[in-house]
Design a protein around this motif. Structure first.
Motif, PDB file in Angstrom:
ATOM      1  N   ILE A 293       0.847  -1.202   0.000  1.00 51.76           N
ATOM      2  CA  ILE A 293       0.000   0.000   0.000  1.00 51.76           C
ATOM      3  C   ILE A 293       0.874   1.240   0.000  1.00 51.76           C
ATOM      4  CG2 ILE A 293      -1.617   1.347   1.412  1.00 51.76           C
ATOM      5  CD1 ILE A 293      -2.767  -1.363   2.362  1.00 51.76           C
ATOM      6  N   ASN A 294       0.580   2.156  -0.887  1.00 55.41           N
ATOM      7  CA  ASN A 294       1.257   3.443  -0.927  1.00 55.41           C
ATOM      8  C   ASN A 294       0.707   4.328   0.182  1.00 55.41           C
ATOM      9  OD1 ASN A 294       1.580   6.377  -1.862  1.00 55.41           O
ATOM     10  ND2 ASN A 294       2.834   5.270  -3.349  1.00 55.41           N
ATOM     11  N   GLU A 297      -2.577   6.057  -0.174  1.00 52.85           N
ATOM     12  CA  GLU A 297      -3.815   5.270  -0.211  1.00 52.85           C
ATOM     13  C   GLU A 297      -4.443   5.093   1.171  1.00 52.85           C
ATOM     14  OE1 GLU A 297      -3.566   1.889  -3.363  1.00 52.85           O
ATOM     15  OE2 GLU A 297      -1.566   2.027  -2.427  1.00 52.85           O
ATOM     16  N   ASP A 299      -6.474   5.888   4.372  1.00 45.49           N
ATOM     17  CA  ASP A 299      -7.595   6.784   4.674  1.00 45.49           C
ATOM     18  C   ASP A 299      -7.641   7.195   6.140  1.00 45.49           C
ATOM     19  OD1 ASP A 299      -9.043   6.558   2.010  1.00 45.49           O
ATOM     20  OD2 ASP A 299      -8.964   4.453   2.606  1.00 45.49           O
ATOM     21  N   ARG A 329      -5.842  12.515   1.856  1.00 44.17           N
ATOM     22  CA  ARG A 329      -7.010  11.747   2.303  1.00 44.17           C
ATOM     23  C   ARG A 329      -6.875  11.196   3.721  1.00 44.17           C
ATOM     24  NH1 ARG A 329      -7.030   6.906  -1.983  1.00 44.17           N
ATOM     25  NH2 ARG A 329      -8.526   5.901  -0.598  1.00 44.17           N
ATOM     26  N   LYS A 393     -11.029   2.566   3.156  1.00 38.93           N
ATOM     27  CA  LYS A 393     -10.569   1.324   2.535  1.00 38.93           C
ATOM     28  C   LYS A 393      -9.309   0.790   3.202  1.00 38.93           C
ATOM     29  CE  LYS A 393     -12.536   2.262  -2.030  1.00 38.93           C
ATOM     30  NZ  LYS A 393     -12.249   2.396  -3.488  1.00 38.93           N
ATOM     31  N   LYS A 412      -7.365  -3.491   5.702  1.00 40.89           N
ATOM     32  CA  LYS A 412      -8.040  -2.917   4.547  1.00 40.89           C
ATOM     33  C   LYS A 412      -9.384  -3.584   4.327  1.00 40.89           C
ATOM     34  CE  LYS A 412      -6.339  -5.640   0.603  1.00 40.89           C
ATOM     35  NZ  LYS A 412      -5.642  -5.561  -0.701  1.00 40.89           N
TER      36      LYS A 412
END
Length: 416
Positions: A293-294, A297, A299, A329, A393, A412
């Motif tokens: 996961i970057n 990304e 949340d 985000r 997510k 996730k």
């Protein structure tokens, strides 16, 4: 060997803002404070006179007589939370090989409350009056042992202890063993019963606790300019982690998928985090890398943020290293503003809030924080005041402990 996917199929919570998962989640969403004056002992001689105690907890209604008699409160809390998580998972223990289900549990202080009571009794008796239950009560592995005995779980069974990172460490171990095919299911999490005289006195002597005695409900204020220390909490959090194929075969409800976990050490100070957050940043980077996961990304980050001046600053510095000063985000909260600091149980309870955020699309708030510390970039989104709705997510949680322990867990939204 192909690594297994690991999913969350059961949750259990016993916290200062709720004695069941339903009550806990409702009060967390509503931003309820669990802090109030301590009722367990006379606080006249103590600088800090409040904490986040469990409300209306009666172990005799939930556990049998021998369990109450033979265990410290931290084990009782563990049994209650683990029982709720197992019930929530709908696992049919009669149909599963007991060697396929293990318990990895954590506690920072273990049975220190029982230790304090026994020493007082010995000192007051004028002789060597010790209970035969003294040894088992204080042992830190007794929570995992009792959970296994109560439910006949015969798989891998042990306890982790890494101060306030403890239950995150336990969850990480369970996750890794399932990934490697060493077990199909784990009951994992942590429990703590840290509201007793030597605990409050000891942390108070370190000047780690808030002394906002005139207004305890607002004392825990992470990231606030006027924060003055953490508020002691107690309770337990339990997760059922399961091999995805096993969960799929039995038609289990899946809350989320666990996709990454990492630990590092600050190697800096026994109590203070590294001021630049180097170790904490690396833990987050490693957990996200394992998850594929970057940082952009992510949340939601449930921060460790205990409401101490040094600790909160260190964590923000770490977050900036990983996510930058203006993450688009990323929502950041500290649930310790509501529950206080559950020490070794904190990571498990905060993981549950991450998982529920993914399931419900609600991020619970940081309460009491009205004047953000100037060191926090204005572009950083600290969720304060009220819960917010969000399509979560990916969520991560941080836990840091005395001794320089850093742990990050990543979850996730589950997809086939």
């Amino acid at each position: 060997m192909k690594e297994r996917r690991v999913v969350v199929t059961g949750l259990g919570a016993l916290t200062p803002i709720g004695n069941t998962m339903g009550e806990f989640w409702t009060n967390a969403v509503n931003g309820k404070s669990g802090a109030a004056s301590i009722t367990r002992f006379n606080t006249e001689q103590f600088k800090t006179k409040f904490a986040c105690e469990l409300k209306d907890f009666d172990g005799s209604k939930l556990l049998d007589r021998n369990e109450i008699k033979r265990t410290d409160l931290f084990t009782q809390y563990a049994l209650v939370a683990a029982g709720e998580a197992l019930s929530d998972s709908n696992l049919d223990l009669e149909k599963i090989d007991p060697f396929d289900i293990g318990v990895i549990w954590g506690s920072g202080q273990g049975g220190m409350r029982a230790f304090e009571e026994q020493v007082k009794d010995y000192a007051g008796s004028g002789g060597a009056r010790f209970s035969p239950l003294f040894g088992p009560k204080v042992l830190i592995n007794m929570a995992s042992g009792y959970i296994s005995m109560k439910y006949g779980l015969m798989g891998m069974n042990f306890t982790t202890s890494s101060a306030c990172a403890t239950s995150s460490t336990a969850i990480m171990d369970a996750y890794n063993y399932i990934k490697l095919g060493k077990a199909k299911v784990f009951v994992t999490g942590g429990s703590e019963a840290g509201i007793f005289e030597t605990s409050i006195g000891g942390f108070g002597a370190m000047r780690a606790l808030s002394v906002r005695n005139e207004d305890p409900e607002t004392a825990s204020r992470p990231f606030d300019t006027n924060r003055d220390g953490f508020v002691m909490g107690e309770g337990a959090g339990a997760l059922i982690l399961e091999d995805y194929e096993h969960a799929k075969q039995r038609g289990a409800k899946i809350y989320a998928e666990m996709v990454g976990a990492a630990m590092t050490a600050d190697a800096y100070h026994i109590a203070a985090s590294h001021p630049e957050g180097i170790g904490a940043a690396k833990a987050m980077e490693l957990a996200l890398a394992e998850a594929g996961i970057n940082p952009a990304e992510v949340d939601y980050l449930n921060a460790h943020a205990t409401s101490t001046p040094v600790g909160d600053t260190s964590e923000i510095n770490a977050v900036i290293k990983v996510f930058g000063a203006a993450p688009e985000r990323l929502n950041i909260t500290s649930s310790k503003s509501m529950m206080g600091h559950l020490l070794g149980a904190a990571g498990a309870v905060e993981s549950i809030l991450c998982i529920k955020a993914i399931e419900e699309g609600i991020i619970t708030p940081t309460i009491n924080t009205t004047n953000l510390d100037a060191m926090i970039p204005g572009t950083m989104n600290i969720v304060t005041g009220e819960s917010v709705k969000a399509n979560v997510k990916v969520a991560i949680t941080n836990s840091f402990g005395f001794g320089g322990h850093n742990a990050t867990l990543a979850f996730k939204k589950f997809e086939e």
